[in-house]
Design a protein around this motif. Structure first.
Motif, PDB file in Angstrom:
ATOM      1  N   HIS A 137      30.698  29.947  39.393  1.00 45.60           N
ATOM      2  CA  HIS A 137      31.626  28.818  39.342  1.00 45.60           C
ATOM      3  C   HIS A 137      31.237  27.822  38.252  1.00 45.60           C
ATOM      4  O   HIS A 137      30.080  27.797  37.809  1.00 45.60           O
ATOM      5  CB  HIS A 137      31.659  28.135  40.715  1.00 45.60           C
ATOM      6  N   PRO A 138      32.166  26.977  37.831  1.00 49.40           N
ATOM      7  CA  PRO A 138      31.869  26.004  36.773  1.00 49.40           C
ATOM      8  C   PRO A 138      30.725  25.062  37.079  1.00 49.40           C
ATOM      9  O   PRO A 138      30.098  24.534  36.166  1.00 49.40           O
ATOM     10  CB  PRO A 138      33.190  25.229  36.639  1.00 49.40           C
ATOM     11  N   ASN A 139      30.427  24.833  38.358  1.00 52.58           N
ATOM     12  CA  ASN A 139      29.329  23.918  38.693  1.00 52.58           C
ATOM     13  C   ASN A 139      27.968  24.596  38.676  1.00 52.58           C
ATOM     14  O   ASN A 139      26.965  24.002  39.063  1.00 52.58           O
ATOM     15  CB  ASN A 139      29.579  23.249  40.048  1.00 52.58           C
ATOM     16  N   GLY A 140      27.925  25.861  38.262  1.00 53.46           N
ATOM     17  CA  GLY A 140      26.646  26.558  38.133  1.00 53.46           C
ATOM     18  C   GLY A 140      26.226  27.360  39.337  1.00 53.46           C
ATOM     19  O   GLY A 140      25.275  28.136  39.273  1.00 53.46           O
ATOM     20  N   TYR A 141      26.932  27.208  40.467  1.00 53.08           N
ATOM     21  CA  TYR A 141      26.603  27.970  41.664  1.00 53.08           C
ATOM     22  C   TYR A 141      27.342  29.312  41.658  1.00 53.08           C
ATOM     23  O   TYR A 141      28.358  29.484  40.980  1.00 53.08           O
ATOM     24  CB  TYR A 141      26.980  27.186  42.927  1.00 53.08           C
ATOM     25  N   THR A 142      26.822  30.254  42.434  1.00 52.59           N
ATOM     26  CA  THR A 142      27.452  31.559  42.597  1.00 52.59           C
ATOM     27  C   THR A 142      27.684  31.804  44.080  1.00 52.59           C
ATOM     28  O   THR A 142      26.788  31.562  44.897  1.00 52.59           O
ATOM     29  CB  THR A 142      26.562  32.680  42.019  1.00 52.59           C
ATOM     30  N   THR A 143      28.888  32.265  44.420  1.00 58.82           N
ATOM     31  CA  THR A 143      29.166  32.647  45.803  1.00 58.82           C
ATOM     32  C   THR A 143      29.171  34.166  45.913  1.00 58.82           C
ATOM     33  O   THR A 143      29.541  34.878  44.974  1.00 58.82           O
ATOM     34  CB  THR A 143      30.508  32.077  46.300  1.00 58.82           C
ATOM     35  N   VAL A 144      28.751  34.659  47.075  1.00 62.27           N
ATOM     36  CA  VAL A 144      28.617  36.097  47.312  1.00 62.27           C
ATOM     37  C   VAL A 144      29.403  36.457  48.564  1.00 62.27           C
ATOM     38  O   VAL A 144      29.342  35.745  49.580  1.00 62.27           O
ATOM     39  CB  VAL A 144      27.137  36.499  47.497  1.00 62.27           C
ATOM     40  N   TYR A 145      30.127  37.575  48.491  1.00 62.41           N
ATOM     41  CA  TYR A 145      30.965  38.039  49.592  1.00 62.41           C
ATOM     42  C   TYR A 145      30.591  39.493  49.866  1.00 62.41           C
ATOM     43  O   TYR A 145      30.863  40.382  49.051  1.00 62.41           O
ATOM     44  CB  TYR A 145      32.453  37.928  49.221  1.00 62.41           C
ATOM     45  N   GLY A 146      29.939  39.761  51.014  1.00 64.47           N
ATOM     46  CA  GLY A 146      29.389  41.082  51.272  1.00 64.47           C
ATOM     47  C   GLY A 146      30.013  41.814  52.444  1.00 64.47           C
ATOM     48  O   GLY A 146      30.688  41.227  53.286  1.00 64.47           O
TER      49      GLY A 146
ATOM     50  N   ALA B  62      35.966  28.924  45.372  1.00 63.28           N
ATOM     51  CA  ALA B  62      36.325  27.996  44.294  1.00 63.28           C
ATOM     52  C   ALA B  62      36.640  28.836  43.062  1.00 63.28           C
ATOM     53  O   ALA B  62      36.339  30.032  43.009  1.00 63.28           O
ATOM     54  CB  ALA B  62      35.193  27.015  44.012  1.00 63.28           C
ATOM     55  N   GLU B  63      37.229  28.205  42.058  1.00 67.20           N
ATOM     56  CA  GLU B  63      37.565  28.938  40.834  1.00 67.20           C
ATOM     57  C   GLU B  63      36.299  29.362  40.106  1.00 67.20           C
ATOM     58  O   GLU B  63      35.221  28.798  40.296  1.00 67.20           O
ATOM     59  CB  GLU B  63      38.416  28.060  39.921  1.00 67.20           C
ATOM     60  N   GLY B  64      36.426  30.359  39.261  1.00 63.30           N
ATOM     61  CA  GLY B  64      35.292  30.841  38.494  1.00 63.30           C
ATOM     62  C   GLY B  64      35.585  32.205  37.906  1.00 63.30           C
ATOM     63  O   GLY B  64      36.735  32.522  37.583  1.00 63.30           O
ATOM     64  N   TYR B  65      34.565  33.017  37.769  1.00 64.20           N
ATOM     65  CA  TYR B  65      34.768  34.381  37.286  1.00 64.20           C
ATOM     66  C   TYR B  65      33.868  35.337  38.065  1.00 64.20           C
ATOM     67  O   TYR B  65      32.787  34.956  38.517  1.00 64.20           O
ATOM     68  CB  TYR B  65      34.514  34.495  35.779  1.00 64.20           C
ATOM     69  N   VAL B  66      34.334  36.564  38.235  1.00 61.22           N
ATOM     70  CA  VAL B  66      33.543  37.594  38.902  1.00 61.22           C
ATOM     71  C   VAL B  66      32.425  37.998  37.953  1.00 61.22           C
ATOM     72  O   VAL B  66      32.669  38.571  36.889  1.00 61.22           O
ATOM     73  CB  VAL B  66      34.414  38.805  39.288  1.00 61.22           C
ATOM     74  N   SER B  67      31.198  37.684  38.321  1.00 57.71           N
ATOM     75  CA  SER B  67      30.055  37.928  37.442  1.00 57.71           C
ATOM     76  C   SER B  67      29.293  39.198  37.802  1.00 57.71           C
ATOM     77  O   SER B  67      28.481  39.678  37.010  1.00 57.71           O
ATOM     78  CB  SER B  67      29.097  36.732  37.488  1.00 57.71           C
ATOM     79  N   ARG B  68      29.569  39.730  39.003  1.00 52.49           N
ATOM     80  CA  ARG B  68      28.853  40.933  39.428  1.00 52.49           C
ATOM     81  C   ARG B  68      29.652  41.599  40.539  1.00 52.49           C
ATOM     82  O   ARG B  68      30.232  40.922  41.394  1.00 52.49           O
ATOM     83  CB  ARG B  68      27.464  40.551  39.933  1.00 52.49           C
ATOM     84  N   ILE B  69      29.696  42.916  40.513  1.00 44.27           N
ATOM     85  CA  ILE B  69      30.285  43.703  41.599  1.00 44.27           C
ATOM     86  C   ILE B  69      29.297  44.820  41.904  1.00 44.27           C
ATOM     87  O   ILE B  69      28.845  45.519  40.996  1.00 44.27           O
ATOM     88  CB  ILE B  69      31.646  44.321  41.213  1.00 44.27           C
TER      89      ILE B  69
END
Length: 562
Positions: A89-98, A67-74
């Motif tokens: 993401h705007p809904n307060g959740y964070t997605t992680v791709y490892g 979903a749209e959002g901003y990269v908050s951590r790398i």
């Protein structure tokens, strides 16, 4: 991109009102989801924090923002998730791709700028909300096998605003699954020395009788006192043959709910307490995980619900009871186990106490120190879950510290006093754990303060002093001295250290630091000439590799490029 930021600032409060928004997050890959690992699946020392998505045994598949959002951590690391991106993401959740192979072009440039600035392959960055805005369906990376991955796949997580991982399937991420969970073993456990199961006061395996419906019956047991049960269970999805974790377990005693374990969400802080959920001793000896359907003391897991008497049942003499277990996967497929219990009091012969001459008592709630010769072992409070008698014996420089079958909450610390050692290589001594039949030494992170060396560990076993005076080896893989590399994209070097292991490395060309990615699984250092750092025709390469006790090797070569 400005629109995304505006939506992020405005929408946080809006979306946070809806629990588990559906159709908000998309599949991060453009292939059908097939899993090699499910959420909260039982691993050796933790619960699995997301979904492991198969990538058709390949690397390099496009990974899209859910979903749209901003990269908050790398984060880029040798172990763990390897190359990983976190998107808020705007809904307060964070997605992680490892376990990514690489990042998208602009994110790759961002992180490489950081790596060259810090002169380190391993970095962790926290971009601001405006630096790396991303849209839904944007390619942010490519699937890989970096970090502690056991094969190519994408590790995908959804975390709430408290950084707690949640099952992504709660949000509509769909996996085809029409198969009910299955059970491979059932056990009964006495709560205390007064409980009896089939004439014994110990863990007892029960005979499973599979039914045509897919459910299970257990041969009637006789019992008395307070007892609990444990099961070994798994789930399978339609498109994958591997065994995965289940989603929910409920137990009932005579029709009344006794306990529920819901694998929906957990915190990383509690994940280590998986050792309290499973029968740790059985796992270490048999390599199979029994899930205990009762709660012992010092178990802080938040997975439990409706725990009546902590999941134990009380069996009276001359009674007939029924204990049932319902096991479900996320899609609602379920399997039942029915255990008839016949209440019967029996007098059992108690075993004679074992030899306690080499046993030492370690308290669970206060510090304990064990000493012998030049070795001290410190246990701080809450290192163990229970007060426990452990084997403690020292012979020369070897420490025998019980078998590795007792769960620990945190590290204990081993200290060796080297005051009486006159070896000229004293600074090359480290603490090792001895494994296997041949007791091969493996380095344990060792610190030195004066004549004392110390190491922390969460596993009992055999420890000893070891010495490493051999420097690491450095071997070029795809080039040799004075070779032309104009048509080469990568420079590859293999580094090895058989004893204490690689600690750090540094590579320069013509005195300037270059990024070399390290894959510990292949022991390979790789430089990408597309970094555009190497621009001269004649180039002097220098690589210094240091092991964990300070032995260093230097490799130098000349290569040419146009």
């Amino acid at each position: 991109m400005k629109k995304i930021l505006l939506l992020f600032l405005i929408s946080c409060s809006v979306y946070s009102q809806s629990e588990y928004p559906q159709d908000y997050f998309r599949n991060p890959l453009d292939i059908t989801l097939v899993l090699s690992g499910t959420f909260a699946e039982l691993r050796s020392s933790h619960f699995h924090g997301g979904l492991d998505i198969k990538t058709q045994r390949k690397q390099g598949l496009k990974v899209y923002t859910a979903a749209e959002g901003y990269v908050s951590r790398i984060k880029v690391s040798h172990f763990g998730y390897g190359k990983a991106i976190y998107v808020t993401h705007p809904n307060g959740y964070t997605t992680v791709y490892g376990h990514l192979q690489k990042f998208s072009k602009r994110i790759e440039q961002y992180i490489k700028d950081c790596q060259y600035e810090k002169e380190s392959f391993e970095v962790e960055m926290f971009p601001t909300t405006e630096e790396l805005l991303v849209e839904q369906d944007e390619v942010i990376g490519y699937s890989g096998n970096t970090g502690s991955s056991g094969g190519p796949h994408l590790h995908f997580e959804i975390r709430d605003n408290q950084e707690r991982p949640m099952n992504p399937m709660l949000f509509g991420i769909d996996v085809k699954d029409t198969k009910a969970p299955f059970v491979s073993a059932v056990y009964a456990y006495p709560k205390d020395e007064n409980a009896i199961i089939n004439g014994k006061n110990e863990r007892v395996p029960l005979r499973l009788i599979p039914q045509k419906t897919g459910d299970y019956e257990v041969e009637k047991i006789s019992a008395y006192g307070n007892i609990g049960f444990g099961i070994t269970s798994y789930d399978k999805q339609d498109l994958a043959p591997n065994n995965n974790g289940v989603s929910n377990i409920q137990t009932f005693f005579n029709g009344n709910k006794s306990l529920e374990i819901d694998f929906k969400r957990f915190s990383f802080d509690e994940s280590k307490h998986i050792k309290r959920l499973i029968d740790y001793e059985y796992f270490k000896n048999k390599k199979s995980r029994i899930q205990k359907l009762f709660i012992q003391k010092n178990n802080p897991l938040s997975l439990y619900k409706d725990a009546n008497d902590n999941g134990y049942i009380k069996v009276e003499d001359s009674t007939s009871s029924i204990y049932k277990v319902r096991i479900r996967d996320f899609k609602g497929n379920e399997t039942w186990i029915t255990i008839p219990v016949n209440g019967k009091y029996e007098v059992i012969e108690k075993e004679i106490d074992e030899d306690l001459s080499n046993k030492s008592l370690v308290y669970s709630d206060k510090a304990t120190t064990l000493n012998s010769e030049n070795i001290t072992v410190n246990f701080y409070g809450n290192t163990l879950y229970d007060d426990t008698l452990i084997d403690f014996k020292v012979a020369s420089d070897t420490l025998y510290l019980h078998e590795d079958n007792i769960p620990l909450q945190k590290n204990f610390y081993i200290n060796y006093d080297l005051s009486n050692y006159k070896s000229e290589h004293q600074d090359k001594i480290y603490i090792a754990r001895l494994y296997g039949y041949y007791k091969k030494p493996y380095y344990v992170s060792t610190k030195r303060k004066g004549n004392i060396i110390s190491a922390g560990s969460k596993e009992f076993g055999t420890y000893a002093l070891a010495m490493d005076t051999v420097a690491p080896t450095i071997k070029p893989v795809n080039f040799h001295d004075k070779k032309w590399l104009s048509k080469y994209r990568f420079l590859k070097v293999k580094i090895e250290d058989e004893l204490s292991g690689i600690s750090k490395y540094r590579a320069t060309v013509n005195g300037r630091w270059i990024l070399m990615e390290y894959d510990y699984k292949t022991e390979m250092l790789t430089h990408d000439f597309n970094d555009n750092i190497v621009k001269d025709t004649k180039n002097e390469l220098k690589i210094i590799v240091t092991d964990n006790v300070g032995n260093s090797s230097t490799f130098e070569a000349t290569f040419f490029r146009k």
